[in-house]
Motif scaffolding. Structure first.
Motif, PDB file in Angstrom:
ATOM      1  N   THR A  17     -52.966 -84.745 -45.821  1.00  0.00           N
ATOM      2  CA  THR A  17     -53.900 -83.663 -46.443  1.00  0.00           C
ATOM      3  C   THR A  17     -53.413 -82.186 -46.229  1.00  0.00           C
ATOM      4  O   THR A  17     -53.767 -82.195 -45.059  1.00  0.00           O
ATOM      5  N   GLN A  18     -53.082 -81.059 -46.690  1.00  0.00           N
ATOM      6  CA  GLN A  18     -52.929 -80.004 -46.174  1.00  0.00           C
ATOM      7  C   GLN A  18     -54.376 -78.571 -46.795  1.00  0.00           C
ATOM      8  O   GLN A  18     -54.801 -79.290 -48.337  1.00  0.00           O
ATOM      9  N   LEU A  19     -55.142 -78.427 -46.300  1.00  0.00           N
ATOM     10  CA  LEU A  19     -55.382 -77.005 -47.233  1.00  0.00           C
ATOM     11  C   LEU A  19     -54.645 -75.964 -47.134  1.00  0.00           C
ATOM     12  O   LEU A  19     -54.163 -75.220 -46.378  1.00  0.00           O
ATOM     13  N   ASP A  20     -54.221 -75.741 -48.704  1.00  0.00           N
ATOM     14  CA  ASP A  20     -53.016 -75.307 -49.164  1.00  0.00           C
ATOM     15  C   ASP A  20     -53.452 -73.717 -49.761  1.00  0.00           C
ATOM     16  O   ASP A  20     -54.184 -74.164 -50.669  1.00  0.00           O
ATOM     17  N   PHE A  21     -53.799 -72.532 -49.314  1.00  0.00           N
ATOM     18  CA  PHE A  21     -53.987 -71.414 -49.524  1.00  0.00           C
ATOM     19  C   PHE A  21     -52.933 -70.136 -50.136  1.00  0.00           C
ATOM     20  O   PHE A  21     -52.481 -70.089 -49.075  1.00  0.00           O
ATOM     21  N   GLU A  22     -53.042 -69.861 -50.807  1.00  0.00           N
ATOM     22  CA  GLU A  22     -52.061 -68.775 -51.655  1.00  0.00           C
ATOM     23  C   GLU A  22     -53.014 -67.305 -51.780  1.00  0.00           C
ATOM     24  O   GLU A  22     -54.283 -67.494 -52.656  1.00  0.00           O
ATOM     25  N   ALA A  23     -52.555 -65.947 -51.364  1.00  0.00           N
ATOM     26  CA  ALA A  23     -52.893 -64.906 -52.188  1.00  0.00           C
ATOM     27  C   ALA A  23     -52.932 -64.179 -52.193  1.00  0.00           C
ATOM     28  O   ALA A  23     -51.401 -63.289 -52.059  1.00  0.00           O
ATOM     29  N   ARG A  24     -52.516 -63.607 -53.108  1.00  0.00           N
ATOM     30  CA  ARG A  24     -51.555 -62.688 -54.268  1.00  0.00           C
ATOM     31  C   ARG A  24     -51.790 -61.737 -53.217  1.00  0.00           C
ATOM     32  O   ARG A  24     -53.243 -60.654 -52.779  1.00  0.00           O
ATOM     33  N   ASP A  25     -50.293 -60.329 -52.945  1.00  0.00           N
ATOM     34  CA  ASP A  25     -50.036 -58.967 -52.012  1.00  0.00           C
ATOM     35  C   ASP A  25     -51.057 -59.201 -51.207  1.00  0.00           C
ATOM     36  O   ASP A  25     -51.481 -57.884 -50.525  1.00  0.00           O
ATOM     37  N   ALA A  26     -51.626 -60.422 -50.273  1.00  0.00           N
ATOM     38  CA  ALA A  26     -52.064 -60.522 -49.170  1.00  0.00           C
ATOM     39  C   ALA A  26     -51.031 -60.224 -48.320  1.00  0.00           C
ATOM     40  O   ALA A  26     -49.807 -60.423 -48.182  1.00  0.00           O
ATOM     41  N   THR A  27     -50.930 -60.045 -46.539  1.00  0.00           N
ATOM     42  CA  THR A  27     -50.433 -60.034 -45.712  1.00  0.00           C
ATOM     43  C   THR A  27     -50.705 -60.834 -44.445  1.00  0.00           C
ATOM     44  O   THR A  27     -51.186 -61.763 -44.547  1.00  0.00           O
ATOM     45  N   SER A  28     -49.299 -61.498 -43.918  1.00  0.00           N
ATOM     46  CA  SER A  28     -49.368 -61.818 -42.990  1.00  0.00           C
ATOM     47  C   SER A  28     -50.718 -61.503 -42.197  1.00  0.00           C
ATOM     48  O   SER A  28     -51.819 -62.924 -41.642  1.00  0.00           O
ATOM     49  N   LYS A  29     -50.767 -60.419 -41.778  1.00  0.00           N
ATOM     50  CA  LYS A  29     -52.681 -59.843 -41.164  1.00  0.00           C
ATOM     51  C   LYS A  29     -53.336 -60.857 -41.696  1.00  0.00           C
ATOM     52  O   LYS A  29     -54.253 -61.017 -41.063  1.00  0.00           O
ATOM     53  N   ASP A  30     -53.352 -59.697 -43.096  1.00  0.00           N
ATOM     54  CA  ASP A  30     -54.909 -60.744 -43.687  1.00  0.00           C
ATOM     55  C   ASP A  30     -55.092 -62.370 -43.615  1.00  0.00           C
ATOM     56  O   ASP A  30     -56.567 -63.032 -43.124  1.00  0.00           O
ATOM     57  N   VAL A  31     -53.795 -62.960 -43.417  1.00  0.00           N
ATOM     58  CA  VAL A  31     -53.824 -64.325 -43.042  1.00  0.00           C
ATOM     59  C   VAL A  31     -54.708 -65.200 -42.171  1.00  0.00           C
ATOM     60  O   VAL A  31     -55.436 -65.923 -41.509  1.00  0.00           O
ATOM     61  N   PHE A  32     -53.832 -64.177 -40.993  1.00  0.00           N
ATOM     62  CA  PHE A  32     -54.424 -64.602 -39.309  1.00  0.00           C
ATOM     63  C   PHE A  32     -55.921 -64.090 -39.585  1.00  0.00           C
ATOM     64  O   PHE A  32     -56.465 -64.877 -38.709  1.00  0.00           O
ATOM     65  N   THR A  33     -56.424 -63.227 -40.004  1.00  0.00           N
ATOM     66  CA  THR A  33     -57.965 -63.060 -39.727  1.00  0.00           C
ATOM     67  C   THR A  33     -59.098 -63.955 -40.553  1.00  0.00           C
ATOM     68  O   THR A  33     -60.152 -64.312 -40.026  1.00  0.00           O
ATOM     69  N   LEU A  34     -58.117 -64.360 -42.065  1.00  0.00           N
ATOM     70  CA  LEU A  34     -58.478 -65.720 -42.347  1.00  0.00           C
ATOM     71  C   LEU A  34     -58.827 -66.619 -41.672  1.00  0.00           C
ATOM     72  O   LEU A  34     -59.877 -67.316 -41.844  1.00  0.00           O
ATOM     73  N   VAL A  35     -57.608 -67.560 -42.168  1.00  0.00           N
ATOM     74  CA  VAL A  35     -57.461 -68.299 -40.923  1.00  0.00           C
ATOM     75  C   VAL A  35     -58.608 -68.046 -39.190  1.00  0.00           C
ATOM     76  O   VAL A  35     -59.147 -69.206 -38.480  1.00  0.00           O
ATOM     77  N   GLU A  36     -58.508 -67.374 -38.991  1.00  0.00           N
ATOM     78  CA  GLU A  36     -59.391 -67.019 -37.644  1.00  0.00           C
ATOM     79  C   GLU A  36     -60.912 -67.421 -37.582  1.00  0.00           C
ATOM     80  O   GLU A  36     -61.027 -68.044 -37.274  1.00  0.00           O
ATOM     81  N   LYS A  37     -61.238 -66.614 -38.927  1.00  0.00           N
ATOM     82  CA  LYS A  37     -62.888 -66.576 -38.827  1.00  0.00           C
ATOM     83  C   LYS A  37     -62.969 -67.780 -39.550  1.00  0.00           C
ATOM     84  O   LYS A  37     -63.688 -68.510 -38.919  1.00  0.00           O
ATOM     85  N   ALA A  38     -61.933 -68.825 -40.020  1.00  0.00           N
ATOM     86  CA  ALA A  38     -62.340 -70.333 -40.849  1.00  0.00           C
ATOM     87  C   ALA A  38     -62.423 -70.806 -39.090  1.00  0.00           C
ATOM     88  O   ALA A  38     -63.439 -72.095 -39.320  1.00  0.00           O
ATOM     89  N   LEU A  39     -61.366 -70.931 -38.154  1.00  0.00           N
ATOM     90  CA  LEU A  39     -61.551 -71.908 -37.380  1.00  0.00           C
ATOM     91  C   LEU A  39     -62.825 -71.513 -36.534  1.00  0.00           C
ATOM     92  O   LEU A  39     -63.220 -72.016 -35.644  1.00  0.00           O
ATOM     93  N   VAL A  40     -63.027 -69.972 -36.176  1.00  0.00           N
ATOM     94  CA  VAL A  40     -64.548 -69.643 -35.431  1.00  0.00           C
ATOM     95  C   VAL A  40     -65.537 -70.091 -35.864  1.00  0.00           C
ATOM     96  O   VAL A  40     -66.173 -71.090 -35.233  1.00  0.00           O
TER      97      VAL A  40
END
Ligand code: AMP
Ligand code: MG
Length: 326
Positions: A135-158
């Protein structure tokens, strides 16, 4: 809760068994892992919803799914294709194509908790990291950058690890040999080319052993939908590696321009007809720039619980090469 088993502290000798073959203490252990799974799903989905993402339901059969090619990590034994209503459909290998279309047309920020079927080669049974349905938690955000994804995933994991340690302390202590550490954000970022220069072909295994904190690896040549700068040859994509455990997430900024998508599909010798809708939308300028990723849920929970094989996180284990009745 008592420590139910020595399993996580010893090498993998026995493959995960189905529920009906487990002893009472193994069933207790299974239930403890189940609590961590429930908590993880609740924590992750809440983080995404709180960050403005919409939760879409997955599909199981489509004409178009992830080609999983070229990917240096792929080892697919068999692809499942079946004729329904006179059309060939494939079981979902990932929701990447659906995510690109959905985030471009209707849902700017979305996630899907999606079952993926990948019939991994039986020789992967003992890697501890491969299962043939996951199972994947598969996500996508329009107009987002790699940096935006890093910040979101880091927040989710912490957020996840902090709350796991608070709410499921007895379960974690029973399951793990060593305490789970709350990761420190922002995570380190390393270029894959640098890792290859340092470690050679074995860079993934070496990196996993060496790191003490989750680490991003960027610039990984692979499937056509990840963004590649044709001028520099650099890929704007990433994997997240966890200490000891290895890759838990893959993602990228995405391609959206018709000419590039077409050129890459042709270069990879992938059947264009399987991506006809994506190509049509891209040609009409309707595919929008986005970035996203997929988090492997069993791997994440496997890491949090310290299991030897991620199939232990599944109520109905999907070990490559083994088919149980359930
Ligand atoms: P991929 O885009 O192929 O890297 O898949 C996304 C994520 O799904 C990976 O980072 C893993 O966490 C997870 N994953 C991929 N293949 C498997 C597998 N065979 N078994 C378990 N998890 C997997
Ligand atoms: Mg990957």
């Amino acid at each position: 809760m008592m420590k139910t088993s020595e399993v996580p502290c010893v090498p993998l000798t026995e493959l995960p068994k189905p529920l009906d073959q487990l002893s009472p203490s193994e069933l207790e252990r299974k239930a403890a892992i189940g609590k961590v799974m429930t908590h993880t799903l609740q924590s992750l989905t809440s983080t995404y919803i709180d960050s403005g993402f919409q939760w879409l339901l997955p599909v199981a059969l489509s004409q178009s799914t992830d080609p999983l090619w070229p990917d240096p990590g792929a080892s697919i034994d068999k692809r499942i294709e079946v004729d329904i209503y006179g059309k060939i459909v494939r079981t979902t290998a990932s929701m990447i194509i659906h995510k690109l279309v959905a985030s471009s047309l209707a849902y700017p920020k979305l996630f899907i908790v999606s079952p993926n079927v990948r019939i991994e080669k039986a020789e992967r049974a003992k890697t501890g990291k491969h299962i043939y349905e996951f199972t994947q938690l598969d996500f996508e955000a329009r107009d987002a950058t790699s940096k935006d994804v890093f910040t979101l995933v880091e927040k989710a994991l912490v957020t996840l690890v902090t709350s796991l340690k608070k709410d499921l302390k007895p379960e974690l202590e029973a399951l793990r040999c060593e305490p789970l550490k709350v990761p420190k954000a922002p995570f380190k970022v390393v270029d894959k080319a640098k890792l290859e220069a340092k470690y050679g072909d074995e860079w993934e295994a070496c990196l996993s052993k060496e790191i003490k904190e989750p680490t991003w690896v960027t610039n990984i040549p692979r499937e056509f939908y990840d963004f590649e700068d044709f001028k520099t040859g650099k890929w704007d994509n990433y994997d997240l590696f966890l200490p000891q455990f290895g890759e838990v997430l893959s993602g990228a900024k995405r391609e959206w321009e018709y000419k590039k998508i077409l050129a890459k599909i042709e270069r990879d010798q992938i059947k264009k007809e399987n991506y006809a809708l994506l190509l049509k939308l891209a040609k009409e300028g309707k595919v929008k720039p986005s970035a996203g990723a997929g988090i492997g849920i069993e791997r994440l929970v496997g890491w949090a619980t310290g299991v030897r094989h991620i199939a232990e996180t599944q109520p109905f284990p999907r070990v490559p090469g083994t088919v149980n009745e359930l």
